[in-house]
Write a protein that holds these residues in place. Structure first.
Motif, PDB file in Angstrom:
ATOM      1  N   VAL A   1      29.177 -10.690 -19.848  1.00  7.06           N
ATOM      2  CA  VAL A   1      28.159  -9.671 -20.080  1.00  7.06           C
ATOM      3  C   VAL A   1      26.790 -10.245 -19.701  1.00  7.06           C
ATOM      4  O   VAL A   1      26.534 -11.434 -19.926  1.00  7.06           O
ATOM      5  N   LEU A   2      25.914  -9.410 -19.134  1.00  2.66           N
ATOM      6  CA  LEU A   2      24.548  -9.820 -18.800  1.00  2.66           C
ATOM      7  C   LEU A   2      23.602  -9.280 -19.866  1.00  2.66           C
ATOM      8  O   LEU A   2      23.613  -8.076 -20.150  1.00  2.66           O
TER       9      LEU A   2
ATOM     10  N   GLY B   1      28.426 -11.784  -8.305  1.00  2.00           N
ATOM     11  CA  GLY B   1      27.537 -10.633  -8.239  1.00  2.00           C
ATOM     12  C   GLY B   1      27.125 -10.232  -9.650  1.00  2.00           C
ATOM     13  O   GLY B   1      27.808 -10.569 -10.623  1.00  2.00           O
ATOM     14  N   LEU B   2      26.021  -9.529  -9.774  1.00  2.00           N
ATOM     15  CA  LEU B   2      25.600  -9.017 -11.076  1.00  2.00           C
ATOM     16  C   LEU B   2      25.363  -7.522 -10.957  1.00  2.00           C
ATOM     17  O   LEU B   2      24.784  -7.045  -9.971  1.00  2.00           O
ATOM     18  N   ARG B   3      25.798  -6.804 -11.948  1.00  2.00           N
ATOM     19  CA  ARG B   3      25.525  -5.374 -12.015  1.00  2.00           C
ATOM     20  C   ARG B   3      24.508  -5.150 -13.116  1.00  2.00           C
ATOM     21  O   ARG B   3      24.704  -5.595 -14.247  1.00  2.00           O
TER      22      ARG B   3
ATOM     23  N   ILE C   1      22.719  -5.486 -20.594  1.00  2.00           N
ATOM     24  CA  ILE C   1      22.185  -4.622 -19.527  1.00  2.00           C
ATOM     25  C   ILE C   1      23.093  -4.588 -18.302  1.00  2.00           C
ATOM     26  O   ILE C   1      22.771  -3.934 -17.315  1.00  2.00           O
ATOM     27  N   GLY C   2      24.228  -5.284 -18.371  1.00  2.00           N
ATOM     28  CA  GLY C   2      25.094  -5.254 -17.194  1.00  2.00           C
ATOM     29  C   GLY C   2      26.210  -6.244 -17.340  1.00  2.00           C
ATOM     30  O   GLY C   2      26.532  -6.680 -18.450  1.00  2.00           O
ATOM     31  N   GLU C   3      26.821  -6.605 -16.205  1.00  2.00           N
ATOM     32  CA  GLU C   3      27.925  -7.555 -16.269  1.00  2.00           C
ATOM     33  C   GLU C   3      28.063  -8.318 -14.964  1.00  2.00           C
ATOM     34  O   GLU C   3      27.496  -7.948 -13.952  1.00  2.00           O
TER      35      GLU C   3
ATOM     36  N   GLY D   1      23.533  -5.645  -8.004  1.00  2.00           N
ATOM     37  CA  GLY D   1      23.730  -4.205  -7.777  1.00  2.00           C
ATOM     38  C   GLY D   1      23.039  -3.411  -8.872  1.00  2.00           C
ATOM     39  O   GLY D   1      23.195  -3.727 -10.052  1.00  2.00           O
ATOM     40  N   LEU D   2      22.250  -2.415  -8.477  1.00  2.00           N
ATOM     41  CA  LEU D   2      21.508  -1.605  -9.453  1.00  2.00           C
ATOM     42  C   LEU D   2      22.196  -0.267  -9.646  1.00  2.00           C
ATOM     43  O   LEU D   2      22.526   0.416  -8.671  1.00  2.00           O
ATOM     44  N   PHE D   3      22.388   0.110 -10.914  1.00  2.00           N
ATOM     45  CA  PHE D   3      23.051   1.381 -11.229  1.00  2.00           C
ATOM     46  C   PHE D   3      22.199   2.150 -12.220  1.00  2.00           C
ATOM     47  O   PHE D   3      21.470   1.565 -13.021  1.00  2.00           O
TER      48      PHE D   3
END
Lengths: 349, 349
Positions: free
Chosen positions: B156-157, B252-254, B314-316, B324-326
């Motif tokens: 998890v980020l 990678g980070l999302r 805030i992401g993973e 990658g921005l969502f």
């Protein structure tokens, strides 16, 4: 800075950090901080010097020589502790990411780093007036750093190599004595190409080397660390630095002015009063000033001799406080001593 | 500098170094270098940050607040390694030895030093354009520093506290977004006295605190050091710093933009696009951005809760590379992502 400027920094600095990597460095450039896992039985010594363009080096000086000087003046502080260099960090501000300047600066910096076996492990770059802040880290056996506070009554006071060269270089290389260096500075390369009025080629090379490549006395300090009772490096002038030693040790120091060592090039360019004044109040020599018991005299001379280095006994530790100046056994008269203070007006910080 | 200026430095800096002296420091200010004898089983972390007047702080800002900021941004780097502060050195250049400025600056600096338990152990001062270079040293159990390179697939980020405040402070406190800070800067005191157009008192205080007193997440990092797989502090903007993490870890980070945490004060001053842009590209937030295995989620939340600190997933970590921005589960369109790059033009280095 733009991304391309970051890329330049990566290219000129980050890419080379693995060179000369000391075993105490377990993580270098590329994270939020470098990680040092010290060697057992060793302490780390940490010192910071700031070099500002126009104050500590000519603004248009050869960037490679500026890089040399920036690291060497820091390593001189480590030598004064008896420490061996491990690594350093660099805080660099410059007006823009000048590729040519960075290339030459980093080449001089890494050349000095390689010579003294330490590696760049981190730092920061910023846009701003040209200025270089280096924090150098060295290691010394725990409990064995040579401090300023160990001088004992009867110890001999020594200096390494020769004095006065830093200040005479400032005066003869187009760096004004009365104004900030930048005002009248000529680039080292131009000086070497055109020659400088009144200097022979040999004098010019000597002075350029003294100014841009002061010699941190690391090897000598490592060999004599256990023989020295106190040490400091001569950066602010022998009088001020010897006064720091005397004060930290709670003793007085006697300096015999007729014993101060000068290079032949400095002797040919100056009167005796000029060079003694340069040595006492000029600074920028980065030689070691240290004390040792008289019983260590032969070992100290042997260590210096093995390195081809001159060491000179210039005085001794005495009762009282402060620094007493003598010339051929007679106390230098007060007005004479005071006159030294005003001969040069460069502020060397 | 003249002798009296040296005396000022002694008075404002040297006299206070014994405060908060960490046991790892065996010799502090007053010799050629400080000596650190590390604690057994601990490594030292070393980082350097340079703050230039008009680039990193307003030239006429409150010196006490500048002192706070200068140390805090460095300690934030130590937090990102999971390290506890030990000591720091200071390279300070200033135009002249302004007693009032030095008094306020040192008071802010020592106040921050006291809060985070570290002491000034050395440094250098010089005449020159106002600039502050700090090298901070911390300690972390050997082999346990939290690096940027340990993020693993499925982790998890997280970020601590809130984002965007650093950049919104720059914009609302009279620091121009398009010009160097100094050009339009107003002193913090004047801002607090006069109030700032369009800001409530609460918003103003929040933004001043975010800018001048970023909070190094030392305590949280110490508690969760063994739970984090990687960490970085958000100084250049979440996008750039998350990209560094992704790159160093080879993953990678999302990032889910709709999950980014914002303070109420920032929300009331900005549109959603503005604050998301400030968080992604503005920088100066000095929050931790870190990754951890999903199995550590409860422990991380408990550690934050015990400190009254917000942490937000805030992401993973995902396959691939880069960030990658969502937004609400949909990839942010390319032209939207690119537009973020140009919204703010301040260069924060």
């Amino acid at each position: 800075m733009s991304l391309s400027e970051f890329e330049l920094i990566d290219r000129f600095f980050k890419s080379r950090f693995l060179e000369n990597l000391h075993p105490a460095v377990s993580l270098g450039i590329g994270d939020d901080a470098a990680v040092l896992t010290g060697t057992a039985g060793q302490s780390l010594c940490v010192c910071t010097d700031v070099l500002v363009s126009g104050v500590h080096f000519p603004a248009d000086g050869d960037p490679a020589e500026i890089g040399q000087r920036a690291l060497r003046v820091n390593l001189s502080d480590l030598a004064a502790m008896g420490a061996r260099p491990v690594c350093f960090t660099l805080g660099l501000t410059l007006a823009f990411a000048d590729e040519e300047w960075l290339s030459r600066f980093s080449s001089g910096l890494f050349s000095a780093a390689q010579q003294f076996g330490c590696s760049l492990v981190g730092g920061d770059t910023s846009r701003g007036p040209l200025s270089i802040s280096i924090t150098a880290i060295g290691e010394v056996p725990s409990g064995k750093p040579v401090t300023r506070s160990g001088a004992k009554l009867g110890d001999v006071l020594y200096v390494t190599d020769c004095l006065g060269g830093g200040q005479i270089a400032l005066r003869h290389l187009g760096f004004s004595a009365a104004e900030p260096i930048a005002k009248k500075a000529a680039p080292a390369e131009a000086l070497q190409r055109e020659g400088h009025r009144g200097l022979t080629r040999g004098e010019e090379e000597y002075l350029l080397t003294r100014f841009f490549r002061p010699e941190p006395r690391i090897a000598f300090a490592e060999r004599t660390r256990n023989l020295m009772s106190s040490a400091i490096d001569v950066s602010d002038g022998l009088h001020a630095d010897a006064s720091h030693l005397a004060s930290a040790s709670g003793v007085g120091l006697r300096i015999n002015l007729d014993k101060l060592p000068f290079a032949q090039q400095v002797q040919s360019l100056t009167s005796e009063e000029e060079r003694v004044t340069a040595a006492l109040y000029g600074g920028d020599d980065y030689e070691l000033c240290f004390t040792a018991a008289t019983t260590h005299k032969e070992q100290i001379e042997a260590a210096a001799s093995a390195l081809g280095l001159r060491v000179t006994a210039i005085g001794e530790v005495q009762q009282g406080k402060g620094v007493g100046l003598f010339y051929e056994g007679v106390a230098a008269p007060a007005q004479h001593r005071r006159s030294f203070d005003h001969f040069f007006t460069v502020e060397t910080v």
